[in-house]
Design a protein around this motif. Structure first.
Motif, PDB file in Angstrom:
ATOM      1  N   TRP A 247     -22.898 -32.064  24.285  1.00 54.74           N
ATOM      2  CA  TRP A 247     -24.354 -32.155  24.294  1.00 54.74           C
ATOM      3  C   TRP A 247     -24.813 -33.270  23.353  1.00 54.74           C
ATOM      4  CZ3 TRP A 247     -28.518 -32.241  21.140  1.00 54.74           C
ATOM      5  CH2 TRP A 247     -29.770 -32.085  21.737  1.00 54.74           C
ATOM      6  N   VAL A 248     -24.229 -33.316  22.170  1.00 53.31           N
ATOM      7  CA  VAL A 248     -24.614 -34.360  21.199  1.00 53.31           C
ATOM      8  C   VAL A 248     -24.313 -35.744  21.770  1.00 53.31           C
ATOM      9  CG1 VAL A 248     -24.145 -35.331  18.913  1.00 53.31           C
ATOM     10  CG2 VAL A 248     -24.374 -32.853  19.185  1.00 53.31           C
ATOM     11  N   ALA A 249     -23.150 -35.932  22.373  1.00 54.69           N
ATOM     12  CA  ALA A 249     -22.784 -37.236  22.940  1.00 54.69           C
ATOM     13  C   ALA A 249     -23.769 -37.649  24.034  1.00 54.69           C
ATOM     14  CB  ALA A 249     -21.368 -37.182  23.493  1.00 54.69           C
ATOM     15  N   ALA A 250     -24.246 -36.699  24.815  1.00 61.04           N
ATOM     16  CA  ALA A 250     -25.173 -37.005  25.900  1.00 61.04           C
ATOM     17  C   ALA A 250     -26.595 -37.283  25.421  1.00 61.04           C
ATOM     18  CB  ALA A 250     -25.187 -35.858  26.915  1.00 61.04           C
ATOM     19  N   HIS A 251     -27.025 -36.570  24.354  1.00 59.32           N
ATOM     20  CA  HIS A 251     -28.425 -36.661  23.930  1.00 59.32           C
ATOM     21  C   HIS A 251     -28.642 -37.434  22.625  1.00 59.32           C
ATOM     22  CE1 HIS A 251     -28.352 -33.240  26.728  1.00 59.32           C
ATOM     23  NE2 HIS A 251     -29.549 -33.669  27.047  1.00 59.32           N
ATOM     24  N   LEU A 252     -27.615 -37.508  21.804  1.00 62.46           N
ATOM     25  CA  LEU A 252     -27.701 -38.216  20.517  1.00 62.46           C
ATOM     26  C   LEU A 252     -26.418 -39.027  20.307  1.00 62.46           C
ATOM     27  CD1 LEU A 252     -29.023 -35.204  18.381  1.00 62.46           C
ATOM     28  CD2 LEU A 252     -30.345 -37.241  18.995  1.00 62.46           C
ATOM     29  N   PRO A 253     -26.149 -39.988  21.180  1.00 62.95           N
ATOM     30  CA  PRO A 253     -24.848 -40.668  21.152  1.00 62.95           C
ATOM     31  C   PRO A 253     -24.505 -41.373  19.846  1.00 62.95           C
ATOM     32  CG  PRO A 253     -26.385 -41.801  22.626  1.00 62.95           C
ATOM     33  CD  PRO A 253     -27.035 -40.518  22.217  1.00 62.95           C
ATOM     34  N   SER A 254     -25.484 -41.745  19.042  1.00 61.72           N
ATOM     35  CA  SER A 254     -25.158 -42.395  17.762  1.00 61.72           C
ATOM     36  C   SER A 254     -25.226 -41.451  16.569  1.00 61.72           C
ATOM     37  CB  SER A 254     -26.101 -43.549  17.466  1.00 61.72           C
ATOM     38  OG  SER A 254     -26.825 -43.980  18.499  1.00 61.72           O
ATOM     39  N   ALA A 255     -25.466 -40.174  16.814  1.00 63.25           N
ATOM     40  CA  ALA A 255     -25.592 -39.219  15.699  1.00 63.25           C
ATOM     41  C   ALA A 255     -24.267 -39.051  14.967  1.00 63.25           C
ATOM     42  CB  ALA A 255     -26.081 -37.869  16.203  1.00 63.25           C
ATOM     43  N   VAL A 256     -24.374 -38.935  13.659  1.00 64.77           N
ATOM     44  CA  VAL A 256     -23.217 -38.745  12.785  1.00 64.77           C
ATOM     45  C   VAL A 256     -23.207 -37.297  12.313  1.00 64.77           C
ATOM     46  CG1 VAL A 256     -22.191 -39.438  10.579  1.00 64.77           C
ATOM     47  CG2 VAL A 256     -23.300 -41.147  12.047  1.00 64.77           C
ATOM     48  N   HIS A 257     -22.024 -36.692  12.333  1.00 67.57           N
ATOM     49  CA  HIS A 257     -21.865 -35.311  11.861  1.00 67.57           C
ATOM     50  C   HIS A 257     -21.814 -35.289  10.333  1.00 67.57           C
ATOM     51  CE1 HIS A 257     -19.005 -31.707  11.169  1.00 67.57           C
ATOM     52  NE2 HIS A 257     -20.252 -31.284  11.190  1.00 67.57           N
ATOM     53  N   VAL A 258     -22.611 -34.411   9.745  1.00 63.17           N
ATOM     54  CA  VAL A 258     -22.579 -34.151   8.301  1.00 63.17           C
ATOM     55  C   VAL A 258     -22.012 -32.735   8.145  1.00 63.17           C
ATOM     56  CG1 VAL A 258     -23.946 -33.909   6.193  1.00 63.17           C
ATOM     57  CG2 VAL A 258     -24.591 -35.624   7.924  1.00 63.17           C
ATOM     58  N   PRO A 259     -20.764 -32.592   7.670  1.00 62.49           N
ATOM     59  CA  PRO A 259     -20.152 -31.260   7.570  1.00 62.49           C
ATOM     60  C   PRO A 259     -20.886 -30.349   6.580  1.00 62.49           C
ATOM     61  CG  PRO A 259     -18.501 -32.993   7.396  1.00 62.49           C
ATOM     62  CD  PRO A 259     -19.844 -33.657   7.292  1.00 62.49           C
ATOM     63  N   ALA A 260     -21.010 -29.081   6.961  1.00 58.11           N
ATOM     64  CA  ALA A 260     -21.617 -28.061   6.102  1.00 58.11           C
ATOM     65  C   ALA A 260     -20.667 -26.873   6.030  1.00 58.11           C
ATOM     66  CB  ALA A 260     -22.962 -27.622   6.681  1.00 58.11           C
ATOM     67  N   THR A 261     -20.800 -26.064   4.979  1.00 56.29           N
ATOM     68  CA  THR A 261     -19.914 -24.917   4.807  1.00 56.29           C
ATOM     69  C   THR A 261     -20.175 -23.825   5.832  1.00 56.29           C
ATOM     70  OG1 THR A 261     -21.410 -23.993   3.137  1.00 56.29           O
ATOM     71  CG2 THR A 261     -19.543 -25.319   2.341  1.00 56.29           C
ATOM     72  N   SER A 262     -21.370 -23.785   6.397  1.00 57.95           N
ATOM     73  CA  SER A 262     -21.713 -22.853   7.472  1.00 57.95           C
ATOM     74  C   SER A 262     -22.914 -23.423   8.208  1.00 57.95           C
ATOM     75  CB  SER A 262     -22.037 -21.456   6.923  1.00 57.95           C
ATOM     76  OG  SER A 262     -23.269 -21.466   6.225  1.00 57.95           O
ATOM     77  N   THR A 263     -23.187 -22.892   9.384  1.00 53.64           N
ATOM     78  CA  THR A 263     -24.362 -23.342  10.124  1.00 53.64           C
ATOM     79  C   THR A 263     -25.639 -22.986   9.354  1.00 53.64           C
ATOM     80  OG1 THR A 263     -24.330 -21.308  11.434  1.00 53.64           O
ATOM     81  CG2 THR A 263     -23.246 -23.249  12.384  1.00 53.64           C
ATOM     82  N   ALA A 264     -25.672 -21.797   8.770  1.00 54.21           N
ATOM     83  CA  ALA A 264     -26.854 -21.376   8.022  1.00 54.21           C
ATOM     84  C   ALA A 264     -27.039 -22.204   6.754  1.00 54.21           C
ATOM     85  CB  ALA A 264     -26.777 -19.891   7.686  1.00 54.21           C
ATOM     86  N   ALA A 265     -25.942 -22.641   6.134  1.00 54.67           N
ATOM     87  CA  ALA A 265     -26.063 -23.506   4.958  1.00 54.67           C
ATOM     88  C   ALA A 265     -26.733 -24.811   5.342  1.00 54.67           C
ATOM     89  CB  ALA A 265     -24.693 -23.759   4.340  1.00 54.67           C
ATOM     90  N   ALA A 266     -26.402 -25.341   6.521  1.00 57.43           N
ATOM     91  CA  ALA A 266     -27.055 -26.561   6.998  1.00 57.43           C
ATOM     92  C   ALA A 266     -28.554 -26.322   7.183  1.00 57.43           C
ATOM     93  CB  ALA A 266     -26.412 -27.022   8.304  1.00 57.43           C
ATOM     94  N   ALA A 267     -28.917 -25.174   7.759  1.00 58.23           N
ATOM     95  CA  ALA A 267     -30.331 -24.845   7.951  1.00 58.23           C
ATOM     96  C   ALA A 267     -31.053 -24.721   6.612  1.00 58.23           C
ATOM     97  CB  ALA A 267     -30.468 -23.550   8.749  1.00 58.23           C
ATOM     98  N   ALA A 268     -30.427 -24.036   5.670  1.00 58.19           N
ATOM     99  CA  ALA A 268     -31.052 -23.845   4.353  1.00 58.19           C
ATOM    100  C   ALA A 268     -31.274 -25.179   3.649  1.00 58.19           C
ATOM    101  CB  ALA A 268     -30.181 -22.926   3.492  1.00 58.19           C
ATOM    102  N   LEU A 269     -30.294 -26.076   3.710  1.00 63.40           N
ATOM    103  CA  LEU A 269     -30.441 -27.392   3.082  1.00 63.40           C
ATOM    104  C   LEU A 269     -31.531 -28.217   3.758  1.00 63.40           C
ATOM    105  CD1 LEU A 269     -26.698 -28.340   2.484  1.00 63.40           C
ATOM    106  CD2 LEU A 269     -28.436 -27.925   0.720  1.00 63.40           C
TER     107      LEU A 269
END
Length: 196
Positions: free
Chosen positions: A125-147
């Motif tokens: 999905w990311v490749a199709a809709h955000l082809p230049s997006a860079v992944h920023v690793p997080a310790t959990s999905t919720a940690a990413a949301a909180a940040l």
């Protein structure tokens, strides 16, 4: 239930936090927050160490995903240190939204934070809709949301998280159903100290 030597006190459950993770959803399958203490941890080793040190009677951690396979942090931590035993398991369906701060558009998104397993489950999905997006690793999905919800610039404009996490942290789902496999599940285990 295991006799934890804390007669009359609620059992303590360590889990991969913060609040709003898929791990918390798994924990809620085996414990009620009204009758137990939930102890969110920053990562899987911390949750398992809480059981090993007696700070918690149980830990709930992810062990396997139907898309990505085994969760290395859990498998590695289970086989090192003092023995632990798996006393239960739970399965949680996993689905993701692309969450943003209100007012952010798809065109604004250059960096997307999430847990590496979530990134792998949404890469098509990311490749199709955000082809230049860079992944920023997080310790959990919720940690990413909180940040992302905090004031200041976290270094990313969006997060791949559960709908629950997006709501909990006041984020806006910019796109829903972004997982490549809509039937993906994660298996979690309930862990206690060996010999209890």
């Amino acid at each position: 239930m295991i006799d934890d030597g804390r007669a009359g006190l609620p059992p303590r459950y360590a889990y991969l936090g913060p609040e709003g993770t898929f791990t918390e959803a798994a924990l809620r399958q085996v414990a009620d927050e009204q009758q137990a203490d939930f102890l969110p941890c920053t990562d899987v080793p911390a949750a398992l160490d809480m059981v090993r040190t007696g700070v918690a009677e149980y830990a709930v951690v992810p062990i396997e995903n139907s898309v990505e396979g085994g969760v290395n942090a859990t498998l590695d931590t289970l086989v090192t240190g003092s023995p632990l035993m798996i006393v239960g398991e739970m399965v949680v369906p996993v689905s993701f939204v692309l969450a943003v701060r209100p007012g952010t558009t798809l065109g604004d998104v250059r960096h997307v934070a999430t847990h590496p397993h979530a990134w792998a489950q949404c890469r098509g999905w990311v490749a199709a809709h955000l082809p230049s997006a860079v992944h920023v690793p997080a310790t959990s999905t919720a940690a990413a949301a909180a940040l992302l919800a905090e004031d200041g610039a976290p270094g990313f404009e969006a997060a791949l998280v559960s709908g629950l996490s997006a709501r909990k942290y006041g984020l806006e789902p910019l796109a829903e159903g972004v997982a490549d496999n809509p039937h993906a599940v994660t298996r979690f285990v309930l862990v206690a100290a060996a010999g209890e």
